[in-house]
Design an enzyme around this catalytic site. Structure first.
Site, PDB file in Angstrom:
ATOM      1  CB  CYS A   2      -0.879   0.012   1.229  1.00  0.00           C
ATOM      2  SG  CYS A   2      -1.909  -1.434   1.376  1.00  0.00           S
ATOM      3  NE  ARG A  27       5.276   1.506  -1.210  1.00  0.00           N
ATOM      4  CZ  ARG A  27       6.211   1.540  -0.268  1.00  0.00           C
ATOM      5  NH1 ARG A  27       7.327   2.172  -0.483  1.00  0.00           N
ATOM      6  NH2 ARG A  27       6.030   0.939   0.883  1.00  0.00           N
ATOM      7  CD1 TRP A  74       0.065  -5.802  -3.343  1.00  0.00           C
ATOM      8  CD2 TRP A  74      -0.077  -6.669  -1.293  1.00  0.00           C
ATOM      9  NE1 TRP A  74       0.619  -7.062  -3.383  1.00  0.00           N
ATOM     10  CE2 TRP A  74       0.546  -7.619  -2.134  1.00  0.00           C
ATOM     11  CE3 TRP A  74      -0.256  -7.004   0.048  1.00  0.00           C
ATOM     12  CZ2 TRP A  74       0.977  -8.871  -1.690  1.00  0.00           C
ATOM     13  CZ3 TRP A  74       0.167  -8.254   0.498  1.00  0.00           C
ATOM     14  CH2 TRP A  74       0.781  -9.169  -0.373  1.00  0.00           C
ATOM     15  CG  ASN A 100       0.271   2.402   3.639  1.00  0.00           C
ATOM     16  OD1 ASN A 100      -0.764   2.375   2.988  1.00  0.00           O
ATOM     17  ND2 ASN A 100       1.393   2.929   3.190  1.00  0.00           N
ATOM     18  N   GLY A 101      -0.713  -0.793   6.669  1.00  0.00           N
ATOM     19  CA  GLY A 101      -0.459  -1.599   7.872  1.00  0.00           C
ATOM     20  C   GLY A 101      -1.625  -2.540   8.126  1.00  0.00           C
ATOM     21  CD  GLU A 481      19.007 -12.149  -6.582  1.00  0.00           C
ATOM     22  OE1 GLU A 481      18.460 -12.718  -5.635  1.00  0.00           O
ATOM     23  OE2 GLU A 481      18.587 -11.068  -7.040  1.00  0.00           O
ATOM     24  CE  LYS A 485      15.693 -10.590  -9.089  1.00  0.00           C
ATOM     25  NZ  LYS A 485      16.280 -10.389  -7.804  1.00  0.00           N
ATOM     26  CD  GLU A 488      11.772 -11.206  -8.015  1.00  0.00           C
ATOM     27  OE1 GLU A 488      11.009 -10.887  -7.103  1.00  0.00           O
ATOM     28  OE2 GLU A 488      12.962 -10.853  -8.046  1.00  0.00           O
ATOM     29  CG  HIS A 504      23.281 -35.430  -2.586  1.00  0.00           C
ATOM     30  ND1 HIS A 504      23.752 -36.646  -2.159  1.00  0.00           N
ATOM     31  CD2 HIS A 504      24.372 -34.627  -2.709  1.00  0.00           C
ATOM     32  CE1 HIS A 504      25.071 -36.585  -2.003  1.00  0.00           C
ATOM     33  NE2 HIS A 504      25.467 -35.363  -2.344  1.00  0.00           N
ATOM     34  CE  LYS A 603      12.314  -2.435  -5.236  1.00  0.00           C
ATOM     35  NZ  LYS A 603      13.208  -3.492  -5.766  1.00  0.00           N
TER      36      LYS A 603
HETATM   37  C1  AGP Z   1      13.767  -9.424  -4.963  1.00  0.00           C
HETATM   38  O1  AGP Z   1      13.806  -9.351  -6.341  1.00  0.00           O
HETATM   39  C2  AGP Z   1      12.508  -9.294  -4.312  1.00  0.00           C
HETATM   40  N1  AGP Z   1      11.430  -8.873  -5.031  1.00  0.00           N
HETATM   41  C3  AGP Z   1      12.404  -9.608  -2.847  1.00  0.00           C
HETATM   42  O2  AGP Z   1      12.869 -10.903  -2.648  1.00  0.00           O
HETATM   43  C4  AGP Z   1      13.155  -8.637  -1.902  1.00  0.00           C
HETATM   44  O3  AGP Z   1      14.525  -8.779  -2.052  1.00  0.00           O
HETATM   45  C5  AGP Z   1      12.719  -8.917  -0.451  1.00  0.00           C
HETATM   46  O4  AGP Z   1      11.349  -8.698  -0.325  1.00  0.00           O
HETATM   47  C6  AGP Z   1      13.486  -8.091   0.558  1.00  0.00           C
HETATM   48  O5  AGP Z   1      13.290  -6.727   0.369  1.00  0.00           O
HETATM   49  P1  AGP Z   1      14.204  -5.658   1.064  1.00  0.00           P
HETATM   50  O6  AGP Z   1      15.588  -5.834   0.541  1.00  0.00           O
HETATM   51  O7  AGP Z   1      13.614  -4.350   0.711  1.00  0.00           O
HETATM   52  O8  AGP Z   1      14.155  -5.943   2.535  1.00  0.00           O
END
Ligand code: AGP
Length: 608
Positions: A2, A27, A74, A100-101, A481, A485, A488, A504, A603
């Site tokens: 949000c 976001r 959101w 928000n929250g 990582e 990527k 997501e 394994h 985000k």
């Molecule tokens: C990464 O591409 C993400 N979308 C997600 O994993 C992100 O890194 C995670 O939510 C942590 O966010 P931050 O670094 O703002 O704490």
């Protein structure tokens, strides 16, 4: 997640609110709305869907007035619908608010309010706040807001307007970030500095527990007893241009390509070539305290957790101090261990991730010193940590973290170098690292030249339904990582594994349709990783090798070979991750995915 924006001044509020909300789109959200105060009272406009739809609605049915609040939602409590979109109003329709929250005792409060005769129009937890304020006592609007919030459990960043007090916004913060934008004869409130940049670069970051009152004449920050508080005015480091796409089709690509500059910015002013160490002014860890560190715990989520895994390797190598890396969400619910000499490092791009923030608080409560490695200046994690390292990578808009990751790695390298030199790392070794770190921005630039080859690779493998990413040592987290990527933004299932673990279990997945991406630069485990490639090749797998220049020809084993510039093994993840970022990007584009706004993701994850 949000987003909040509010405006009070002499201009039409609605276009300013819509522009601010547009800056918060990155976001992640599913509905949006505004409420504006004018001679006719509170007028709201809401939509399920994108802000462009809200803009269209406002063109068809404009709202006029110089004081208003806006929100991107959101969904947590209740479906993502127009009805559940904020702002929410009380029974009389004279108080409107955005939030928000999460209100944790919303069910209880709602039942109590309904028994007292209040009528609810939505399924949200937020609406309880409007009804609480409706009933609250107080001589002023701000006193009513303070009183209304008294029974609330949970977190909020809140902006409220009332027909009874036109030209005033009352805001409250507990656990959800808010800042005030200080303009000339106009004031804004927002959950993110990007939303106020259109009008001002001067901001006041609110603390948890703060209440603030904004009018066209000024702002006041109060505590819960309505006593005035002093808060510093800070400058936003970037400008609107930084937030523009320029000639790039997506923010993710822009941010990948910005990495020579963002890496340079993280290093700027921090390398001491003669002393072979780093200068980290904000760290608050003088030599005597470095000497007392007996163990390091790194906390983070997602990409930041992956950076932490690289950090473990680098820190143990350069300092000899044992390091553990924890998912923040798991750490916070484990029994806290009060081990003397523990230094906790919280890594977060946004500085607002709820799990990381709560884990940081748990570590502090257990007696640990906490440092933050954070990108967003003034964020809660940055402010609650005892010291830290800002990334200075600039705003990261793409939901998929890219430039923040490489800057996190660089910050961890600087930190390990500083701590290592305090703990016996030789001057010569320190100087070698400094020299190689100085070259890094250029090496990142040269790595980006691989883009056409990566695009061709994406065209070749874009139809795969599964992919495996394998690496070892300091490059195992890069495999994780790379897989994250791809998952997501392109919704292709991908797994990251330590290369030797493949046999394994995951080896059963290998067939001619599953690309296996090896991260294998020249380092002490290179020969071992090549053996793992043999195992995949022998089973008919499609091998993609990300290696480093000078490693020779792997074409006998690999269907595709991409070579990043050679560097010290500890620095190699900063380079090897770049082709993986580009690969995920191009596959997502080829599959027609919304790269900057992948489905279901936000985000900054400010709920547990
Ligand atoms: C990464 O591409 C993400 N979308 C997600 O994993 C992100 O890194 C995670 O939510 C942590 O966010 P931050 O670094 O703002 O704490």
């Amino acid at each position: 997640m949000c987003g909040i924006v509010g405006y009070v001044g002499s201009r039409e509020a609605a276009p300013i609110l819509v522009e601010g909300l547009t800056r918060l789109e990155y976001r992640g959200y599913d509905s949006a709305g505004v409420a504006v105060l004018n001679g006719r009272g509170v007028e709201t406009r809401k939509v399920a869907g994108r802000i462009t739809a809200l803009g269209e609605l406002l063109t068809r049915t404009p709202v006029h007035g110089a004081c208003g609040i806006g929100h991107t939602r959101w969904a947590t409590h209740g479906a993502p619908s127009e009805r559940n979109a904020h702002p929410h109003v009380d029974c009389t329709g004279t108080v409107a608010l955005v939030h928000n929250g999460i209100i944790e005792n919303a069910e209880l409060l709602r039942a109590r309010l309904e028994r007292a005769g209040h009528r609810f129009a939505t399924e949200t937890d937020t609406e309880t706040l409007a009804h609480l304020i409706e009933d609250a006592p107080g001589a002023t609007f701000e006193e009513r807001v303070i009183a209304g919030l008294a029974p609330v459990e949970g977190t909020y960043g809140l902006a409220v307007i009332s027909e009874a007090d036109p030209g005033k916004i009352v805001v409250a913060r507990r656990g959800s970030p808010l800042l005030i934008g200080v303009g000339a004869g106009e004031y804004l409130v927002a959950s993110d500095a990007n939303a106020v940049l259109q009008r001002t670069r001067s901001v006041v970051y609110l603390n948890d527990g703060d209440i603030a009152v904004l009018t066209p004449l000024g702002y006041r920050v109060l505590d819960r007893a309505a006593r005035v508080q002093d808060r510093a005015v800070d400058d936003i480091e970037w400008d609107l241009e930084t937030l523009a796409l320029g000639h790039y089709p997506h923010f993710m690509l822009k941010e990948i390509c910005e990495q020579p500059d963002s890496v340079r910015a993280t290093l700027r002013g921090r390398l001491l070539p003669d002393e072979g160490t780093a200068r980290l002014d904000g760290l608050n860890l003088p030599p005597a305290r470095c000497a007392r560190v007996q163990r390091i715990v790194i906390l983070g989520c997602g990409t930041s957790w992956h950076a932490g895994l690289v950090g473990r390797h680098v820190l143990e190598d350069l300092t000899g101090i044992p390091v553990s890396v924890e998912y923040a969400s798991e750490y916070r619910y484990r029994k806290p261990l009060r081990l003397p000499g523990t230094l906790t490092v919280a890594i977060s791009q946004s500085g607002e991730t709820a799990d990381t923030l709560e884990a940081l608080r748990a570590a502090k409560a257990a007696g640990s010193t906490v440092i933050g490695i954070v990108n967003v200046v003034g964020s809660t994690i940055a402010r609650e940590a005892d010291g830290g390292i800002y990334l200075h990578a600039g705003p990261e808009i793409g939901v998929a973290s890219t430039k923040a990751f490489t800057s996190q790695l660089v910050a961890l390298l600087l930190f390990a170098l500083y701590l290592g030199r305090q703990r016996g790392l030789a001057l010569a070794a320190g100087r070698t690292l400094v020299r190689e770190l100085e070259r890094l921005p250029d090496l990142v630039g040269r790595t980006l030249e691989l883009e056409p080859a990566v695009r061709a690779l994406a065209e070749r493998h874009g139809d795969a339904r599964n992919a495996l990413y394998l690496g070892r040592g300091v490059n195992f987290p890069v495999a994780l990582e790379g897989a994250l990527k791809l998952k997501e933004i392109s919704y292709v299932h991908a797994e990251g594994y330590p290369a030797a673990e493949m046999k394994h279990g995951p080896i059963a997945l290998i067939d001619e349709n599953t690309p296996v991406v090896f991260v294998a630069p020249k380092d002490p485990v290179y020969a071992k990783v090549v053996s793992n490639m043999q195992e995949v090749k022998a089973r008919g797998g499609r091998v993609v090798a990300i290696t480093s220049e000078g490693n020779g020809d792997l074409r006998r084993l690999a269907d595709h070979q991409l070579s990043v510039p050679a560097t010290l093994p500890l620095l190699s993840p900063v380079l090897t991750v770049i082709p993986l970022q580009l690969l995920a990007y191009h596959i997502a584009v080829l599959r027609g995915c919304d790269v900057d706004r992948p489905r279901n993701l936000a985000k900054s994850v400010t709920v547990e």
